[in-house]
Write an enzyme that holds these catalytic residues in place. Structure first.
Site, PDB file in Angstrom:
ATOM      1  N   SER A   1      50.553-160.565 -28.443  1.00 57.54           N
ATOM      2  CA  SER A   1      50.662-159.840 -29.608  1.00 57.54           C
ATOM      3  C   SER A   1      51.057-161.367 -30.825  1.00 57.54           C
ATOM      4  O   SER A   1      52.464-161.132 -30.499  1.00 57.54           O
ATOM      5  CB  SER A   1      50.090-158.811 -30.594  1.00 57.54           C
ATOM      6  OG  SER A   1      49.662-158.388 -31.869  1.00 57.54           O
TER       7      SER A   1
ATOM      8  N   TYR B   1      47.247-163.644 -35.771  1.00 53.66           N
ATOM      9  CA  TYR B   1      46.715-163.571 -37.303  1.00 53.66           C
ATOM     10  C   TYR B   1      47.051-164.446 -37.795  1.00 53.66           C
ATOM     11  O   TYR B   1      48.445-165.373 -37.738  1.00 53.66           O
ATOM     12  CB  TYR B   1      47.558-162.265 -36.778  1.00 53.66           C
ATOM     13  CG  TYR B   1      47.597-161.213 -36.872  1.00 53.66           C
ATOM     14  CD1 TYR B   1      45.939-160.315 -37.289  1.00 53.66           C
ATOM     15  CD2 TYR B   1      48.516-160.426 -35.841  1.00 53.66           C
ATOM     16  CE1 TYR B   1      45.861-159.300 -37.137  1.00 53.66           C
ATOM     17  CE2 TYR B   1      48.267-159.007 -35.456  1.00 53.66           C
ATOM     18  CZ  TYR B   1      46.593-158.570 -35.633  1.00 53.66           C
ATOM     19  OH  TYR B   1      46.553-157.433 -34.468  1.00 53.66           O
TER      20      TYR B   1
ATOM     21  N   THR C   1      41.844-163.096 -34.153  1.00 54.11           N
ATOM     22  CA  THR C   1      41.369-161.818 -35.005  1.00 54.11           C
ATOM     23  C   THR C   1      41.204-162.194 -36.467  1.00 54.11           C
ATOM     24  O   THR C   1      42.290-162.437 -37.355  1.00 54.11           O
ATOM     25  CB  THR C   1      42.866-160.397 -34.737  1.00 54.11           C
ATOM     26  OG1 THR C   1      42.880-160.285 -33.240  1.00 54.11           O
ATOM     27  CG2 THR C   1      42.840-159.264 -35.270  1.00 54.11           C
TER      28      THR C   1
ATOM     29  N   LYS D   1      37.747-162.083 -32.334  1.00 55.33           N
ATOM     30  CA  LYS D   1      37.874-161.123 -32.287  1.00 55.33           C
ATOM     31  C   LYS D   1      37.687-160.442 -33.146  1.00 55.33           C
ATOM     32  O   LYS D   1      38.861-160.609 -34.701  1.00 55.33           O
ATOM     33  CB  LYS D   1      39.284-160.997 -31.270  1.00 55.33           C
ATOM     34  CG  LYS D   1      39.621-159.280 -31.303  1.00 55.33           C
ATOM     35  CD  LYS D   1      41.076-159.345 -30.823  1.00 55.33           C
ATOM     36  CE  LYS D   1      41.056-157.532 -30.285  1.00 55.33           C
ATOM     37  NZ  LYS D   1      41.802-156.500 -31.536  1.00 55.33           N
TER      38      LYS D   1
ATOM     39  N   HIS E   1      38.869-153.216 -33.992  1.00 58.12           N
ATOM     40  CA  HIS E   1      39.943-152.512 -33.801  1.00 58.12           C
ATOM     41  C   HIS E   1      40.534-151.400 -33.370  1.00 58.12           C
ATOM     42  O   HIS E   1      41.177-150.725 -33.817  1.00 58.12           O
ATOM     43  CB  HIS E   1      40.224-153.190 -35.340  1.00 58.12           C
ATOM     44  CG  HIS E   1      41.942-153.861 -35.135  1.00 58.12           C
ATOM     45  ND1 HIS E   1      42.048-154.908 -35.349  1.00 58.12           N
ATOM     46  CD2 HIS E   1      43.136-153.610 -34.656  1.00 58.12           C
ATOM     47  CE1 HIS E   1      43.698-155.476 -34.853  1.00 58.12           C
ATOM     48  NE2 HIS E   1      43.606-154.383 -34.895  1.00 58.12           N
TER      49      HIS E   1
ATOM     50  N   GLY F   1      37.439-148.373 -27.609  1.00 56.87           N
ATOM     51  CA  GLY F   1      36.753-147.535 -27.228  1.00 56.87           C
ATOM     52  C   GLY F   1      36.830-147.358 -25.086  1.00 56.87           C
ATOM     53  O   GLY F   1      37.112-146.391 -24.876  1.00 56.87           O
TER      54      GLY F   1
END
Length: 406
Positions: A136, A160, A186, A276, A300, A333
């Site tokens: 990340s 990002y 993202t 994403k 997310h 999930g």
């Protein structure tokens, strides 16, 4: 007929008297783990409340988070009798490479705050299991450190977009130079989601030593020992100042992100590019038109917009809009191997795990991440064998159905 009793003979008792003593407490804990939810229980015991809740929580009322799990729980898998196979092929192709499992490690921020081994544990486990690890932008190990920790691992980088484009450009150059071959951009975090658990816990980066945190730490001495005796928590791309999370994110990222910016990123990045955070047909088409090679269907993990579409529900719509030749990854999930089988049957080529990975990390460091991937592998194999699928390519929508119980 009456039962005949006798005195037990030593020859009968001896084979039963097996005292399995494991002096390594970490291995002993993991030997009793049956699924990822068992790892979550261990993680909750061993991790300070603020750090655990950062992983475990979601936005506002956490309805999207709950919906992600309910969507998987409301799926019925169709068994096939007398159609099993001793060997199941779990290899999956995505982003121009073949991986040993259809699951990779998603990008996670502040990872060493959860457990001191952090991203190094994740990338080494990924290397061992032949799956990709995603670093990340808000990771706690540098691009260079992660590359050096597992040279043979497949490494992806998550971006990002910063308000300062020069910062983003530098990150992309460093990632490409260090062997990161796939970029996940993202697009659902232009501003921070309202994560109420973090607000209530007073979550800051790095954590403040208050009366509350010291009391909480007294129940988790190993976490604090590791935290205080390892190198200081730092973020290569973030300010070193202590800050609450929404302020930190909102001061860094650009809320005006547009498709023109995605085109700019496409020009800068030489490898595969995935967007994403795609949940609609229109956004799928627009992302592909702007130069994306693939899509990550993701809300997310329910951590941004509460009441957002459920990723699993959005997956078939995004697949139809994108067509059969576009790589699609399902994120949000996933906690069981049967969830991965479900996603692949409904049109995904691959999946990512975030919370599941972090539960393993918090429970037992690198060994815990290994346990997560091993559990998922075994669960996928059993599900496919019982469904009569010999390879991932055999999975299709006819093998799953949605159920509604009144």
């Amino acid at each position: 007929m009456a039962v005949t009793r006798r005195i037990p003979r030593w020859s009968d008792l001896a084979p039963l008297l097996q005292f399995d003593v494991e002096f390594n407490r970490r291995r002993a804990r993991l030997s009793r783990v049956g699924d990822i939810y068992d790892l979550r229980k261990i993680a909750k015991r061993r991790t300070p409340t603020a750090a655990f809740d950062y992983v475990d929580g979601a936005a506002q009322a956490e309805l999207t988070y709950d919906g992600n799990r309910k969507a998987f729980d409301d799926i019925e898998l169709t068994p096939a009798i007398l159609a099993g196979s001793a060997d199941v092929d779990l290899s999956a192709e995505v982003a121009g490479r073949t991986f040993e499992l259809p699951v990779g490690i998603a990008p996670t921020g502040f990872t060493r705050m959860m457990q001191t081994e952090g991203e190094v544990a994740g990338v080494r486990a990924a290397e061992r299991f032949g799956v990709p690890f995603t670093l990340s932008t808000m990771g706690t190990r540098s691009i260079e450190d992660v590359a050096a920790a597992a040279p043979a691992a497949a490494k992806w980088f998550q971006l990002y977009l910063f308000a300062d484009r020069a910062v983003s450009q530098d990150l992309l150059k460093r990632a490409a130079a260090n062997g990161f071959d796939t970029l996940l951009v993202t697009v659902d975090t232009t501003v921070a989601g309202q994560r109420l658990r973090d607000v209530r816990n007073g979550m800051t980066v790095p954590p403040k030593l208050t009366a509350g945190t010291v009391l909480d730490a007294s129940y988790r001495p190993e976490w604090w020992f590791n935290f205080l005796t390892s190198d200081p928590l730092s973020f290569a791309t973030l300010s070193g100042k202590t800050s609450d999370l929404p302020s930190l994110i909102n001061s860094m990222f650009d809320p005006t992100l547009s498709m023109d910016d995605l085109r700019w990123i496409r020009e800068q990045w030489p490898g595969k590019l995935f967007v994403k955070g795609v949940l609609t047909e229109d956004d799928a088409r627009r992302s592909l038109d702007a130069g994306a090679d693939g899509l990550v269907v993701s809300n997310h993990g329910g951590r941004q917009l509460d009441k957002a579409p459920i990723s699993l529900d959005a997956l078939p719509r995004v697949r139809e809009a994108a067509g059969d030749d576009v790589d699609i990854i399902l994120d949000s999930g996933v906690m069981r191997g049967s969830d991965i089988v479900t996603a692949l049957a409904l049109g995904a080529d691959f999946t990512l795990i975030g919370r599941a990975y972090l539960y393993g990390l918090m429970a037992a460091g690198e060994a815990g991440v290994n346990k997560v991937l091993d559990l998922l592998r075994q669960e996928i194999i059993v599900s496919m064998q019982l469904m009569g699928a010999q390879s991932l390519r055999d999975l299709n929508p006819d093998m799953v159905s949605r159920i509604t119980r009144g």
